[in-house]
Scaffold this motif. Structure first.
Motif, PDB file in Angstrom:
ATOM      1  N   CYS A  41       0.676  -1.136   0.036  1.00 11.21           N
ATOM      2  CA  CYS A  41       0.105   0.097  -0.164  1.00 11.21           C
ATOM      3  C   CYS A  41       0.917   1.215  -0.056  1.00 11.21           C
ATOM      4  N   VAL A  42       1.936   1.269   0.903  1.00 12.28           N
ATOM      5  CA  VAL A  42       3.033   2.461   0.686  1.00 12.28           C
ATOM      6  C   VAL A  42       3.479   2.679  -0.621  1.00 12.28           C
ATOM      7  N   VAL A  43       4.002   1.719  -1.526  1.00  9.57           N
ATOM      8  CA  VAL A  43       4.540   2.117  -2.680  1.00  9.57           C
ATOM      9  C   VAL A  43       3.295   2.406  -3.897  1.00  9.57           C
ATOM     10  N   LYS A  44       2.210   2.003  -3.440  1.00 12.51           N
ATOM     11  CA  LYS A  44       0.906   2.505  -4.239  1.00 12.51           C
ATOM     12  C   LYS A  44       0.461   3.842  -3.876  1.00 12.51           C
ATOM     13  N   ARG A  45       1.014   4.402  -2.854  1.00  6.57           N
ATOM     14  CA  ARG A  45       0.614   5.947  -2.274  1.00  6.57           C
ATOM     15  C   ARG A  45      -0.520   5.658  -1.596  1.00  6.57           C
ATOM     16  N   ARG A  46      -1.062   4.659  -1.012  1.00  4.52           N
ATOM     17  CA  ARG A  46      -2.341   4.647  -0.221  1.00  4.52           C
ATOM     18  C   ARG A  46      -1.760   4.462   1.049  1.00  4.52           C
ATOM     19  N   PHE A  47      -1.474   5.721   1.624  1.00 11.15           N
ATOM     20  CA  PHE A  47      -0.776   5.882   2.922  1.00 11.15           C
ATOM     21  C   PHE A  47      -1.731   5.526   4.210  1.00 11.15           C
ATOM     22  N   GLY A  48      -3.006   5.970   4.128  1.00  7.28           N
ATOM     23  CA  GLY A  48      -4.101   5.683   4.997  1.00  7.28           C
ATOM     24  C   GLY A  48      -4.089   4.130   5.313  1.00  7.28           C
ATOM     25  N   ALA A  49      -4.422   3.562   4.026  1.00 12.51           N
ATOM     26  CA  ALA A  49      -4.508   2.075   4.256  1.00 12.51           C
ATOM     27  C   ALA A  49      -3.238   1.310   4.667  1.00 12.51           C
ATOM     28  N   ALA A  50      -2.106   1.822   4.349  1.00 10.55           N
ATOM     29  CA  ALA A  50      -0.912   1.263   4.949  1.00 10.55           C
ATOM     30  C   ALA A  50      -0.691   1.448   6.333  1.00 10.55           C
ATOM     31  N   GLY A  51      -0.949   2.920   6.949  1.00 11.53           N
ATOM     32  CA  GLY A  51      -0.890   2.911   8.315  1.00 11.53           C
ATOM     33  C   GLY A  51      -1.868   1.864   9.163  1.00 11.53           C
ATOM     34  N   LEU A  52      -3.142   1.813   8.433  1.00 13.19           N
ATOM     35  CA  LEU A  52      -4.021   1.024   9.125  1.00 13.19           C
ATOM     36  C   LEU A  52      -3.504  -0.631   9.263  1.00 13.19           C
ATOM     37  N   VAL A  53      -3.030  -1.188   8.377  1.00 19.01           N
ATOM     38  CA  VAL A  53      -2.766  -2.596   8.382  1.00 19.01           C
ATOM     39  C   VAL A  53      -1.384  -2.673   9.283  1.00 19.01           C
ATOM     40  N   VAL A  54      -0.524  -1.668   8.920  1.00 17.76           N
ATOM     41  CA  VAL A  54       0.591  -1.696   9.836  1.00 17.76           C
ATOM     42  C   VAL A  54       0.488  -1.656  11.114  1.00 17.76           C
ATOM     43  N   ARG A  55      -0.404  -0.866  11.710  1.00 18.00           N
ATOM     44  CA  ARG A  55      -0.521  -0.826  12.969  1.00 18.00           C
ATOM     45  C   ARG A  55      -1.369  -2.007  13.615  1.00 18.00           C
ATOM     46  N   HIS A  56      -2.163  -2.700  12.596  1.00 17.20           N
ATOM     47  CA  HIS A  56      -2.956  -3.734  13.195  1.00 17.20           C
ATOM     48  C   HIS A  56      -1.762  -5.103  13.373  1.00 17.20           C
ATOM     49  N   ALA A  57      -1.068  -5.137  12.353  1.00 15.39           N
ATOM     50  CA  ALA A  57       0.222  -6.099  12.530  1.00 15.39           C
ATOM     51  C   ALA A  57       1.031  -6.043  13.602  1.00 15.39           C
ATOM     52  N   VAL A  58       1.371  -4.864  13.861  1.00 17.47           N
ATOM     53  CA  VAL A  58       2.247  -4.287  15.107  1.00 17.47           C
ATOM     54  C   VAL A  58       1.479  -4.845  16.483  1.00 17.47           C
ATOM     55  N   GLY A  59       0.165  -4.446  16.234  1.00 18.98           N
ATOM     56  CA  GLY A  59      -0.456  -4.794  17.491  1.00 18.98           C
ATOM     57  C   GLY A  59      -0.725  -6.204  17.873  1.00 18.98           C
ATOM     58  N   LEU A  60      -1.032  -6.873  16.649  1.00 22.22           N
ATOM     59  CA  LEU A  60      -0.997  -8.462  16.750  1.00 22.22           C
ATOM     60  C   LEU A  60       0.049  -9.271  17.052  1.00 22.22           C
ATOM     61  N   ALA A  61       0.976  -8.822  16.468  1.00 28.33           N
ATOM     62  CA  ALA A  61       2.460  -9.166  16.883  1.00 28.33           C
ATOM     63  C   ALA A  61       2.792  -9.060  18.292  1.00 28.33           C
ATOM     64  N   ARG A  62       2.603  -8.019  18.816  1.00 30.75           N
ATOM     65  CA  ARG A  62       2.793  -7.563  20.231  1.00 30.75           C
ATOM     66  C   ARG A  62       2.109  -8.681  21.194  1.00 30.75           C
TER      67      ARG A  62
END
Length: 362
Positions: A41-62
């Motif tokens: 999503c980042v390289v496609k410039r969809r920054f809002g979607a990128a932030g959403l899924v990355v934060r989810h991944a980090v929270g899930l991993a924690r």
């Protein structure tokens, strides 16, 4: 697809993988799929979607692993194009230690994390000139990779590129006459860039965005080495390949055009040609990112110099005002940004994540 720089295909595949996740998918796989989706999503410039899924991944991993190694190892790399670059470093230091504990110090996972951290530090310290920690991480990454894969392996291309970028900046900041003198560092950087280019050519051929990026890196290096004709040749190659593959108004094309404009402006006294290139670069940036885009600063400064040299002071004053306005807009952006703190990521139900992800149009 991501390594081949076919970002549209990488984005499509990541979304297909995302849709296949269920509440019964193992957490490790879910984290990796969500992380990869965020990176695409980042390289496609969809920054809002990128932030959403990355934060989810980090929270899930924690929550699942106590340490967010699988997610955070790439978090910085995945968000390179976003503001607040200082987050890159802090997002990777902990995971590197975790990866060492899990896989040992000589693992490709650790090597990749070392490379990501090297690049993050390179970006973080760009204005300060403190690149020695970045260099150390890049060299460790290369050492690990060289011991684990054949010498023509593509993994080495990326790591060598990062080290070459770092050495170039160290060379430019090192006074002549010291033990690590500017020529030797620049020559080492050239050898690394050429090696990375060769590996990319072997893997993808010349007509590939990754290859074009290596041409562009060599072009910038040759500017530093005062080999201006060679620099022009490299920049023109990069532009031609990117235009053919991505179209005339892609971000990557604008980036290379800006580099060639800088060469013409500051080193070759081709100010009329530089003006044309700067204006084209600005047009691409405004269309894709708007008037607050960080890269506009360099183009506006370049045009101020162009018109000063051409003694067209009214135009120089115009772009000076635009540059002042750009600074004001950037300050507004900083005040408006409310970035969530690392460690406060929340896990949402997978169905809700899918609804937000596939419903977002940013």
């Amino acid at each position: 697809m991501f390594v081949r720089c076919d970002y549209s295909a990488a984005h499509r595949w990541s979304l297909r993988a995302q849709r296949l996740l269920t509440r019964y998918t193992p957490v490790k796989i879910t984290v990796e799929v969500v992380r990869a989706c965020g990176k695409a999503c980042v390289v496609k410039r969809r920054f809002g979607a990128a932030g959403l899924v990355v934060r989810h991944a980090v929270g899930l991993a924690r929550a699942a692993f106590r340490h967010a190694a699988p997610a955070l190892r790439r978090r910085a790399a995945g968000l390179r194009l976003l503001p607040a670059q200082h987050r890159l470093h802090h997002a990777q230091r902990g995971p590197l230690g975790t990866l060492r504990n899990v896989f040992g110090r000589s693992s490709l996972h650790v090597a990749t994390a070392q490379e990501d951290l090297a690049y993050a530090l390179y970006v973080l310290e760009y204005s300060s000139g403190r690149f020695y920690k970045a260099r150390d991480h890049a060299e460790r990454a290369i050492h690990i990779i060289e011991n684990l894969v054949p010498p023509d392996h593509l993994l080495l291309a990326s790591a060598k590129r990062v080290k070459a970028l770092i050495l170039e900046e160290i060379a430019l900041d090192t006074p002549a006459g010291q033990d690590m003198s500017e020529p030797s560092l620049l020559e080492e950087s050239e050898a690394l860039h050429k090696a990375a280019l060769s590996l990319s050519m072997m893997a993808f051929g010349e007509k590939n965005v990754q290859t074009a990026k290596h041409y562009g890196n060599l072009g910038r290096l040759y500017q530093s080495m005062q080999k201006f004709q060679d620099a022009e040749t490299m920049h023109l190659k990069a532009i031609a390949i990117k235009e053919e593959l991505l179209g005339p108004e892609d971000y990557e094309v604008g980036l290379s055009i800006g580099h060639l404009a800088s060469l013409y402006n500051y080193h070759m006294n081709m100010h009329v040609a530089a003006e044309t290139l700067y204006l084209r670069s600005i047009s691409i940036s405004l269309k894709l990112f708007g008037e607050r885009y960080s890269g506009l600063e360099y183009d506006y400064r370049g045009l101020v110099n162009v018109f000063t040299q051409l003694k067209r002071h009214d135009r120089a004053d115009h772009y000076t005002r635009l540059l002042t306005r750009w600074h004001e807009l950037r300050e507004q952006s900083k005040a408006e940004q409310q970035q969530p703190a690392i460690g406060n990521e929340q896990i949402v139900p997978l169905e809700q994540l899918h609804e937000k992800l596939f419903g977002t149009n940013d």
